[in-house]
Design an enzyme around this catalytic site. Structure first.
Site, PDB file in Angstrom:
ATOM      1  N   CYS A  35     -13.799 -13.456 -18.375  1.00 43.01           N
ATOM      2  CA  CYS A  35     -14.588 -14.533 -18.987  1.00 43.01           C
ATOM      3  C   CYS A  35     -15.361 -15.319 -17.939  1.00 43.01           C
ATOM      4  O   CYS A  35     -16.059 -16.274 -18.253  1.00 43.01           O
ATOM      5  CB  CYS A  35     -13.682 -15.484 -19.762  1.00 43.01           C
ATOM      6  SG  CYS A  35     -12.900 -14.709 -21.160  1.00 43.01           S
ATOM      7  N   ASP A  37     -14.194 -17.310 -15.500  1.00 45.27           N
ATOM      8  CA  ASP A  37     -13.482 -18.430 -14.884  1.00 45.27           C
ATOM      9  C   ASP A  37     -11.989 -18.157 -14.941  1.00 45.27           C
ATOM     10  O   ASP A  37     -11.496 -17.708 -15.969  1.00 45.27           O
ATOM     11  CB  ASP A  37     -13.689 -19.731 -15.688  1.00 45.27           C
ATOM     12  CG  ASP A  37     -15.080 -20.293 -15.521  1.00 45.27           C
ATOM     13  OD1 ASP A  37     -15.575 -20.312 -14.397  1.00 45.27           O
ATOM     14  OD2 ASP A  37     -15.650 -20.711 -16.538  1.00 45.27           O
ATOM     15  N   CYS A  61     -17.314 -21.339 -10.780  1.00 46.20           N
ATOM     16  CA  CYS A  61     -18.530 -21.937 -10.226  1.00 46.20           C
ATOM     17  C   CYS A  61     -18.207 -23.235  -9.474  1.00 46.20           C
ATOM     18  O   CYS A  61     -17.045 -23.623  -9.347  1.00 46.20           O
ATOM     19  CB  CYS A  61     -19.482 -22.231 -11.368  1.00 46.20           C
ATOM     20  SG  CYS A  61     -18.738 -23.351 -12.551  1.00 46.20           S
ATOM     21  N   CYS A 105     -15.318 -26.405 -17.702  1.00 43.93           N
ATOM     22  CA  CYS A 105     -14.522 -26.368 -16.463  1.00 43.93           C
ATOM     23  C   CYS A 105     -13.477 -27.481 -16.465  1.00 43.93           C
ATOM     24  O   CYS A 105     -12.341 -27.291 -16.019  1.00 43.93           O
ATOM     25  CB  CYS A 105     -15.430 -26.527 -15.240  1.00 43.93           C
ATOM     26  SG  CYS A 105     -16.594 -25.196 -15.063  1.00 43.93           S
TER      27      CYS A 105
END
Ligand code: FES
Length: 293
Positions: A35, A37, A61, A105
Site C-alpha cells: 500500500c 506505507d 514519504c 500518515c
C-alpha cells in the site's frame, strides 16, 4: 510538490527516535509495503508504567517519517492510558498541519501506537486485531476505521476520507458505502445537537432525569452500539446510579466494561448530569460472562 511546514521538514530531515528497541515491551506494525506505507513502533516502559523510550521504523514519504518521529516524542513520559488519548489530529497539529492528502500518515501513526499497546496488553504476543467489517478491499480499511476518522476529524466528503485513511483511493468501488457511513455519522451528530443542553444548575425531577437518560441512550449511544451488532437497555435509575444491560454483540464483548465507562457514562454525564455513574445489571453481566467463557 507538497507544501510542508518547517516542523515537518525538521522532523523529516532530523527524525527523532529512529530504529527499534531491543526487548521492547510493546511492538506495533501497521500498513503494508504493497500500500506504499508501513510503520513499526516499539516502546519500553519504566517501573511506573510510563513510556520511557519509543522508536520507529517506517517505509513511507516525508510525512510518514515526520509524523512517526513526532509520535515517539509525544508519547514519551506518558502512561499507556494517556498515550491512547493521542489523536491523529494532535500529531498533525504538532507539526503545524499536514497537506490534506497526507493526513493518512498521522492516522497510521496513531494506529501503530494502538497496535503496540494492544501487543503489550496481550502479553507481547498479541497481534493487532482488525476491528469491524472491511469496506475498502483495495486498502483493507474497515467500517470502524472509517467511522473513527470521520468522527475525530469531522470529515464530510469521500475525498477527505480517502485522504485520511486511503479508503476509496483505489478502484473506487467502495465510495458509495463510504458516503453512507459519512451520512450516518453526520446524521448522528446532527441529532445530538438537537438534544437539550445539560441542565446545569437546574434540578431535574426524577421523571425528567429518567426521560433524558432514555433519550440520550436512544439517540447518542444505541446507534453506535448497533453499528457493531450490539444494543443497550436501560434497566433502572437509582439516585445517580444508572443500571443498564448490554445486548447482542456487546453482551459477549470483552471490552464491554470499557464501552460502559468510556462511552455510556461519558455520554450520560455530557447530556444529563455530571454526577451519574453506570453499572451493568448483574444478571445480564453473568450471562455475558458465560458467553465470553
Ligand atoms: S474497494 Fe475501496 S478503493 Fe477499491
Amino acid at each position: 510538490m507538497w507544501e510542508y511546514t518547517d516542523k515537518v521538514r525538521d522532523h523529516f530531515f532530523n527524525p527523532r527516535n529512529v530504529g527499534e528497541i531491543e526487548n521492547a515491551d510493546g511492538v506495533g506494525e501497521v500498513g503494508s509495503l504493497a500500500c506504499g506505507d508501513a510503520l513499526r513502533l516499539t516502546f519500553k516502559l519504566d517501573k511506573d508504567g510510563r513510556i520511557v523510550d519509543a522508536k520507529f521504523k517506517t517505509f513511507g514519504c516525508a510525512s510518514a517519517i515526520a509524523t512517526s518521529s513526532v509520535l515517539t516524542e509525544l508519547i514519551k513520559g506518558k502512561t499507556l492510558d494517556e498515550a491512547m488519548k493521542v489523536t491523529n489530529r494532535e500529531i498533525a497539529d504538532y507539526l503545524g498541519g499536514l497537506p490534506e492528502q497526507k493526513m493518512h500518515c498521522s492516522v497510521m501513526g496513531r494506529e501503530a501506537l494502538e497496535a503496540a499497546i494492544d501487543n503489550y496488553r496481550g502479553g507481547g504476543s498479541k497481534k493487532h486485531e482488525i476491528q469491524g467489517r472491511i469496506v475498502c478491499t483495495c486498502f483493507g480499511v474497515t467500517d470502524t476505521e472509517i467511522e473513527r476518522v470521520i468522527r475525530e476529524n469531522n470529515l464530510t466528503t469521500v475525498e477527505q476520507v480517502t485522504n485520511y485513511c486511503k479508503a476509496g483511493g483505489g478502484c473506487g468501488g467502495c465510495k458509495g458505502e463510504i458516503q453512507k457511513i459519512i451520512e450516518q455519522v453526520q446524521g448522528e451528530k446532527a441529532k445530538g445537537q438537537e438534544l437539550p443542553p445539560p441542565r446545569e444548575g437546574k434540578r431535574l425531577t426524577n421523571i425528567q432525569k429518567i426521560q433524558l437518560i432514555q433519550q440520550t441512550i436512544n439517540e447518542q449511544i444505541r446507534p453506535a452500539l448497533r453499528a457493531h451488532g450490539g444494543n443497550i437497555e436501560l434497566i433502572d435509575v437509582v439516585g445517580d446510579k444508572v443500571v443498564i444491560a448490554f445486548r447482542g454483540m456487546c453482551a459477549q464483548c470483552k471490552i464491554s466494561e470499557f464501552t460502559m465507562k468510556d462511552v455510556v457514562e461519558a455520554k450520560l454525564r455530557e447530556f444529563v448530569s455530571d454526577s451519574l455513574y453506570v453499572e451493568e445489571d448483574s444478571e445480564s453481566m453473568e450471562q455475558g460472562h458465560e458467553h465470553r467463557e
